[in-house]
Design a protein around this motif. Structure first.
Motif, PDB file in Angstrom:
ATOM      1  N   ARG A  82     -52.958  63.891  41.385  1.00 22.03           N
ATOM      2  CA  ARG A  82     -52.459  63.856  40.007  1.00 22.03           C
ATOM      3  C   ARG A  82     -50.959  63.545  39.962  1.00 22.03           C
ATOM      4  N   TYR A  83     -50.456  62.978  41.042  1.00 26.37           N
ATOM      5  CA  TYR A  83     -49.032  62.656  41.120  1.00 26.37           C
ATOM      6  C   TYR A  83     -48.836  61.163  41.366  1.00 26.37           C
ATOM      7  N   LEU A  84     -47.596  60.693  41.135  1.00 22.44           N
ATOM      8  CA  LEU A  84     -47.258  59.281  41.297  1.00 22.44           C
ATOM      9  C   LEU A  84     -46.066  59.136  42.229  1.00 22.44           C
ATOM     10  N   PRO A  85     -46.008  58.035  42.977  1.00 20.17           N
ATOM     11  CA  PRO A  85     -44.839  57.810  43.844  1.00 20.17           C
ATOM     12  C   PRO A  85     -43.608  57.475  43.019  1.00 20.17           C
ATOM     13  N   GLN A  86     -42.455  57.865  43.526  1.00 19.88           N
ATOM     14  CA  GLN A  86     -41.193  57.622  42.808  1.00 19.88           C
ATOM     15  C   GLN A  86     -41.021  56.138  42.492  1.00 19.88           C
ATOM     16  N   ALA A  87     -41.425  55.272  43.423  1.00 25.10           N
ATOM     17  CA  ALA A  87     -41.229  53.841  43.230  1.00 25.10           C
ATOM     18  C   ALA A  87     -42.002  53.305  42.025  1.00 25.10           C
ATOM     19  N   HIS A  88     -43.044  54.006  41.625  1.00 22.98           N
ATOM     20  CA  HIS A  88     -43.873  53.536  40.515  1.00 22.98           C
ATOM     21  C   HIS A  88     -43.181  53.720  39.162  1.00 22.98           C
ATOM     22  N   TRP A  89     -42.170  54.553  39.117  1.00 22.23           N
ATOM     23  CA  TRP A  89     -41.475  54.841  37.853  1.00 22.23           C
ATOM     24  C   TRP A  89     -40.861  53.567  37.261  1.00 22.23           C
ATOM     25  N   SER A  90     -40.424  52.642  38.125  1.00 20.80           N
ATOM     26  CA  SER A  90     -39.772  51.414  37.647  1.00 20.80           C
ATOM     27  C   SER A  90     -40.738  50.497  36.909  1.00 20.80           C
ATOM     28  N   GLU A  91     -42.044  50.739  37.014  1.00 20.95           N
ATOM     29  CA  GLU A  91     -43.037  49.888  36.364  1.00 20.95           C
ATOM     30  C   GLU A  91     -43.430  50.395  34.982  1.00 20.95           C
ATOM     31  N   ASN A 112     -43.619  62.446  42.392  1.00 21.89           N
ATOM     32  CA  ASN A 112     -43.347  63.321  43.527  1.00 21.89           C
ATOM     33  C   ASN A 112     -43.993  62.732  44.779  1.00 21.89           C
ATOM     34  N   ASP A 113     -43.190  62.054  45.591  1.00 21.61           N
ATOM     35  CA  ASP A 113     -43.716  61.399  46.793  1.00 21.61           C
ATOM     36  C   ASP A 113     -44.398  62.375  47.740  1.00 21.61           C
ATOM     37  N   ALA A 114     -43.896  63.612  47.786  1.00 18.56           N
ATOM     38  CA  ALA A 114     -44.432  64.592  48.731  1.00 18.56           C
ATOM     39  C   ALA A 114     -45.876  64.974  48.418  1.00 18.56           C
TER      40      ALA A 114
END
Length: 653
Positions: free
Chosen positions: A334-343, A375-377
């Motif tokens: 239920r989490y997303l990688p930080q890099a995805h925020w830019s999209e 939250n990448d972790a």
């Protein structure tokens, strides 16, 4: 150098090819690219475990004396109709200088392609050089990013080993226990197949025990007492909190079982002074709910639209593969990688065009905000299910697909809104020596609830006051002396547990720790994802319906007589989730390299042998006596008998 990409499904293969050099030349079972590379695919599982009689012809007959069945050297065979595609892949492997594994980004997807590569005789040296392509979004830009970030496939070996252990353990457990209990059932005259599985049987056990609790429930009257306290802004309703001296007239849940006691207290407090002992007011933020995993999506869709878990999965799969409007749907994260925020800008614009009802939510979103979901972790092989940036295709959506897309899109939009804020008040009064508490809660700022629009009041995320008095409380200070006008007694009855529905059964499966018997295991399970996997839970529930062990009564799910009889005949360890949950914990330990394959399988074989010995000497199960097998089970059994007369094998159990 010629690369061969092996995708899990044709749709994924086509998406990969679309992101690679043109022109494309389509062949039977693969696509040739402009640079000479090839893309081929599996069609789900191309291979399957042998049936028991594939290892020894004696297993064509079901006999207790032949159990337990064990396997010294595991073997796979091509599934019916899949030999042609296997031959295509085998030929392509011969001409490839590099292999890219493009299975779905989960445990099952890892094994599915790994076992094909291994089964087709790929050398250890070549297998060590295989690359891994991880795709969670089928749009061209996302696939191109994934292609630029290939990983060594060997890094994912623990995931494959875990899936292999699960597959083989399921085979051993299901084959042995299904045969043993079917034969035991025949002693009682039951002629159906009694299917037993490490996940399906504990799920059936949950429903059977819930049904039994409802059938055995006897309602008990109890009483509550509210003090009505006068105030210029309107009366305050405060609930009586019985003292320790009242314990003899209360049940284990603290409910008052004596009306005379409630009447006595009501008389005492009438027209008495109410002294304010405590008066607290505070604002409390509530963070947005996280984006969906598959189970969370299935639960919400079941509650909101009455859709089955299987229907939700089918819609999500179509949105992913067919329409390319959402990311990989079989996710347990239920989490997303930080890099995805830019999209976020592209995705929110797409939401506004695909789900026009959410346009106000898109316009009000603050894309500079970053909720706790990034939250990448906490992101593993795949991230939460979210919309893609594709902006067309809404006209092609079915009604149910549109509903599922809106749920996913709305949950994503919530991440770009501030927390909702609630005002909470708590007042504690002393009246005639008794203690009374009033609580109030009020939404002050809607925050992330804004995208909910008109549905804001029917959300499961809506905080609920834990007392009848949910209205806003007037301003009262500690030490204030008010006046209690009277006491009001409420007649109540204890209620039986609610029958399972599709949503509540899924919640039970994912939160299985509440139902285990072992206290130590409960603690472990708080950190796990429950029984089965995101991809299998819907199928397990449907399987129990197909096998005639569960049935629907409106929205309720209940066990049939056959389902009840099977659970009553089984030992507790087979019908409670403890054992299965322990398996899941060990399988996850394999992924994280804290547990190895061999000890797990050895312990399982010993456990199965012990169960078979118990069944061998067990009496005919009384619970199954006189029961007719479900129609489908009877047909399956009759056709099996017919095949055995022709010397053919028993169907899979």
């Amino acid at each position: 150098m010629t690369r061969l990409y092996i995708a899990e499904k044709p749709s994924l293969g086509r998406a990969i090819a679309a992101a690679l050099p043109a022109p494309q030349k389509k062949h039977e079972g693969y696509i040739e690219l402009g640079n000479g590379d090839r893309v081929t695919w599996c069609v789900g599982h191309l291979l399957e475990q042998l049936e028991p009689d594939g290892y020894d012809p004696k297993y064509k007959q079901w006999r207790m004396a032949d159990l337990p069945i064990t396997v010294a050297q595991w073997r796979l065979k091509a599934r019916r109709g899949m030999g042609k595609q296997l031959a295509v892949i085998k030929q392509l492997l011969k001409g490839a200088s590099e292999i890219v594994h493009a299975g779905d980004p989960d445990r099952e997807g890892q094994l599915l392609v790994d076992e094909v590569i291994d089964h087709l005789g790929t050398s250890a040296e070549r297998k060590a050089q295989v690359k891994r392509l991880l795709i969670a979004d089928l749009n061209v830009s996302a696939v191109q990013r994934a292609l630029a970030d290939l990983k060594p496939n060997r890094d994912f070996a623990p995931l494959s080993v875990s899936a292999l252990a699960r597959s083989r353990a399921d085979w051993l457990y299901g084959m042995n226990l299904t045969r043993a209990y079917t034969l035991l059932g025949q002693k009682a005259g039951y002629q159906g197949v009694l299917s037993v599985g490490r996940v399906q049987t504990p799920v059936l056990g949950l429903v059977v025990r819930r049904d039994e609790a409802i059938a055995q429930f006897e309602p008990t009257p109890y009483w509550v007492l509210d003090a009505l306290i006068a105030h210029p802004e309107g009366p305050i309703r405060a609930r009586w909190q019985p003292s320790d001296a009242c314990a003899p007239w209360q049940d284990e849940a603290g409910r008052v079982l004596s009306r005379k006691l409630a009447e006595h207290v009501a008389t005492r407090i009438e027209q008495q002074e109410a002294i304010t002992l405590e008066a607290t007011r505070k604002e409390k933020p509530q963070a947005a709910p996280l984006p969906y995993s598959l189970s969370a999506l299935q639960i919400d869709a079941a509650k909101r639209y009455g859709m089955s878990a299987q229907e939700v999965l089918a819609c999500a799969q179509k949105l992913y593969e067919g329409h390319k409007l959402i990311t990989y749907p079989r996710s347990d994260c239920r989490y997303l990688p930080q890099a995805h925020w830019s999209e976020a800008a592209g995705i929110t614009q797409a939401i506004g065009q695909i789900a026009t009802a959410l346009k106000p939510g898109v316009e009000g979103a603050d894309l500079s905000l970053r909720s706790r979901c990034w939250n990448d972790a906490k992101v593993g092989a795949h991230h939460a299910i979210i919309p893609t940036s594709k902006r067309s295709g809404s006209a092609a959506l079915s009604a149910n697909e549109a509903k599922i897309y809106r749920l996913i899109a709305r949950q994503y939009l919530m991440q770009f809104y501030p927390p909702a804020r609630y005002g909470e008040a708590r007042l504690v009064f002393e009246i005639a020596g008794g203690r009374f508490i009033a609580k109030g809660r009020q939404l002050l700022q809607s925050g992330w609830r804004t995208p909910l629009g008109a549905n804001a009041n029917d959300q499961d995320n809506e905080p609920k006051a834990d007392q009848a008095n949910a209205a806003t409380l007037p301003l009262v200070q500690q030490g204030d002396r008010l006046h209690c006008e009277r006491g009001e007694i409420g007649d109540k009855m204890t209620e039986p547990p609610k029958r399972f529905t599709e949503a509540s059964l899924l919640q039970a499966i994912t939160g299985i720790g509440r139902f285990v018997q072992d206290d130590a295991l409960k603690a472990i399970l708080r950190e796990t994802d429950g029984l089965g996997t995101e991809a299998t839970r819907a199928g397990i529930i449907e399987l129990l319906f197909k096998r005639g062990f569960l049935q629907r009564q409106g929205k309720a799910i209940v066990a049939t007589a056959a389902g009840q009889g099977l659970i009553q005949a089984l030992p507790a360890q087979a019908s409670y989730p403890d054992m299965t949950a322990r398996w899941e914990s060990q399988l996850q330990d394999m992924v994280e390299q804290r547990c190895s394959y061999t000890p797990f399988m050895s312990a399982l074989e010993q456990q199965i042998a012990g169960l078979i010995e118990q069944i061998r000497i067990a009496p005919a199960p009384v619970a199954l006596a006189g029961l007719s097998a479900p129609v489908k089970a009877r047909r399956r059994k009759r056709s099996a008998v017919g095949r055995r007369r022709k010397g053919q094998k028993k169907p899979p159990s």
